[in-house]
Design an enzyme around this catalytic site. Structure first.
Site, PDB file in Angstrom:
ATOM      1  N   PHE A   1     102.726 -27.420   7.192  1.00  0.00           N
ATOM      2  CA  PHE A   1     102.378 -26.217   7.855  1.00  0.00           C
ATOM      3  C   PHE A   1     102.695 -24.788   7.012  1.00  0.00           C
ATOM      4  CE2 PHE A   1     106.758 -27.490   9.306  1.00  0.00           C
ATOM      5  CZ  PHE A   1     107.761 -26.945   8.326  1.00  0.00           C
TER       6      PHE A   1
ATOM      7  N   ASP B   1     102.603 -33.501  10.764  1.00  0.00           N
ATOM      8  CA  ASP B   1     104.018 -33.472   9.853  1.00  0.00           C
ATOM      9  C   ASP B   1     103.617 -34.042   8.290  1.00  0.00           C
ATOM     10  OD1 ASP B   1     106.452 -33.061   8.918  1.00  0.00           O
ATOM     11  OD2 ASP B   1     107.643 -33.796  10.671  1.00  0.00           O
TER      12      ASP B   1
ATOM     13  N   HIS C   1     113.960 -22.032  12.466  1.00  0.00           N
ATOM     14  CA  HIS C   1     115.152 -21.954  11.787  1.00  0.00           C
ATOM     15  C   HIS C   1     115.437 -22.304  10.447  1.00  0.00           C
ATOM     16  CE1 HIS C   1     117.771 -25.657  13.390  1.00  0.00           C
ATOM     17  NE2 HIS C   1     116.616 -25.940  12.719  1.00  0.00           N
TER      18      HIS C   1
END
Length: 332
Positions: free
Chosen positions: A219, A191, A237
């Site tokens: 990412f 992350d 999402h």
């Protein structure tokens, strides 16, 4: 009456936020108290606080007793800080979206994020700049992830898995649950730096710190290669199809021929058959549009998106409520 309650929805939400910030559900957990006592404990004025408490009573959050005190309900208990519930999510939603929802017409006319239009930067850019926003966002995500992680770790088939990459995994709540359930596995928590805040301590307290490697990165650029499972929970999402596809393509490039991808997301129904069952998912979908420019997706929409990334959906596993694990492999 239902129409009047709908019109007062914004008022109810702000009263709930105030109750959470003042920890009123915690203060009333042991029984009724007077507005005067609660005002003294919260540093507020008795008169205004009493009026808000009565406002919350008409929404059935609290009850007003015959002697004029205010007591807890099963609903107020869900907002207590010592229970997995809604408190952190309520505070986070106020910070991340309440003002942006006032500009809903912008999203309707452009298809773009009203939040980004209002603030001139994305939600995640603001989180990266504001430690308090980041703390509340991470706390809400941990609370939500904790409700899903244990079930996922128990029901998903991890046969043959040695290494899991938790892509955009924050402080590692889901990865920790998986590793706790499978002692032979190792994990990589991937992350941005602000997302990993507090991760080392949390993983260590969960007894899996020595089996997890923390790796900073985006990412949108690349993800750690060669793992057996690439886990993406509440990631896809957040983004429109173009940027979601970029994430999935980077994961596909990192996967070896026998790797699996698991996407944990809400499953959007093809149509609204039961408003109650679809409520959380559909409202979440509109929220993604307004705040992030993202979207919830149906099974077929995930299948098509994965195919564009060179992946083949192999199944979907119900996890909890509307949360579904969409599994995919490299298309052969």
């Amino acid at each position: 009456m239902e129409a009047q309650r709908l019109m007062s929805g914004f008022r109810a939400y702000q009263m709930i936020v105030a109750a959470c910030l003042l920890r009123l559900p915690d203060l009333l957990a042991d029984g009724p108290k007077s507005a005067e006592d609660l005002a003294a404990e919260t540093g507020t004025l008795t008169g205004p606080l009493q009026r808000v408490l009565r406002g919350l009573a008409v929404w059935r959050v609290f009850v007003e007793t015959p002697d004029g005190k205010f007591g807890p309900t099963s609903l107020s208990d869900t907002f207590r800080s010592d229970k997995p519930g809604l408190r952190n999510m309520t505070i986070m939603l106020r910070e991340e979206g309440y003002q942006a929802w006032g500009d809903l017409m912008y999203s309707l006319r452009t298809g773009k994020s009203a939040y980004e239009h209002m603030y001139g930067k994305s939600h995640f850019e603001r989180i990266g700049e504001d430690p308090m926003l980041a703390a509340h966002f991470n706390a809400a995500m941990v609370e939500f992830s904790g409700r899903v992680a244990g079930t996922f770790a128990a029901v998903y088939d991890f046969t043959g898995v040695r290494t899991v990459v938790d892509v955009g995994g924050g402080n590692g709540a889901v990865l920790m649950a998986v590793l706790q359930a499978h002692a032979a596995m190792r994990g990589i928590l991937f992350d941005l730096a602000q997302g990993l805040a507090g991760a080392a301590e949390k993983l260590a307290s969960g007894g899996v710190g020595d089996r997890v490697t923390l790796q900073e990165g985006s990412f949108f650029e690349a993800v750690p290669p060669g793992a057996d499972i690439y886990l993406l929970k509440s990631i896809v999402h957040d983004w429109d199809d173009e940027r979601a596809l970029a994430i999935l393509q980077n994961c596909a490039r990192a996967m070896h021929p026998s790797s699996r991808m698991v996407i944990l997301e809400r499953k959007l129904p093809d149509r609204i058959e039961s408003p109650e069952d679809a409520f959380t998912t559909v409202m979440g979908d509109v929220h993604m549009m307004v705040v992030l420019g993202g979207k919830e997706r149906t099974t077929n929409q995930y299948r098509d998106l994965l195919a564009q990334a060179g992946l083949r959906m192999t199944g979907e596993i119900p996890i909890e409520g509307d949360i579904t694990a969409f599994e995919a492999v490299i298309a052969g």
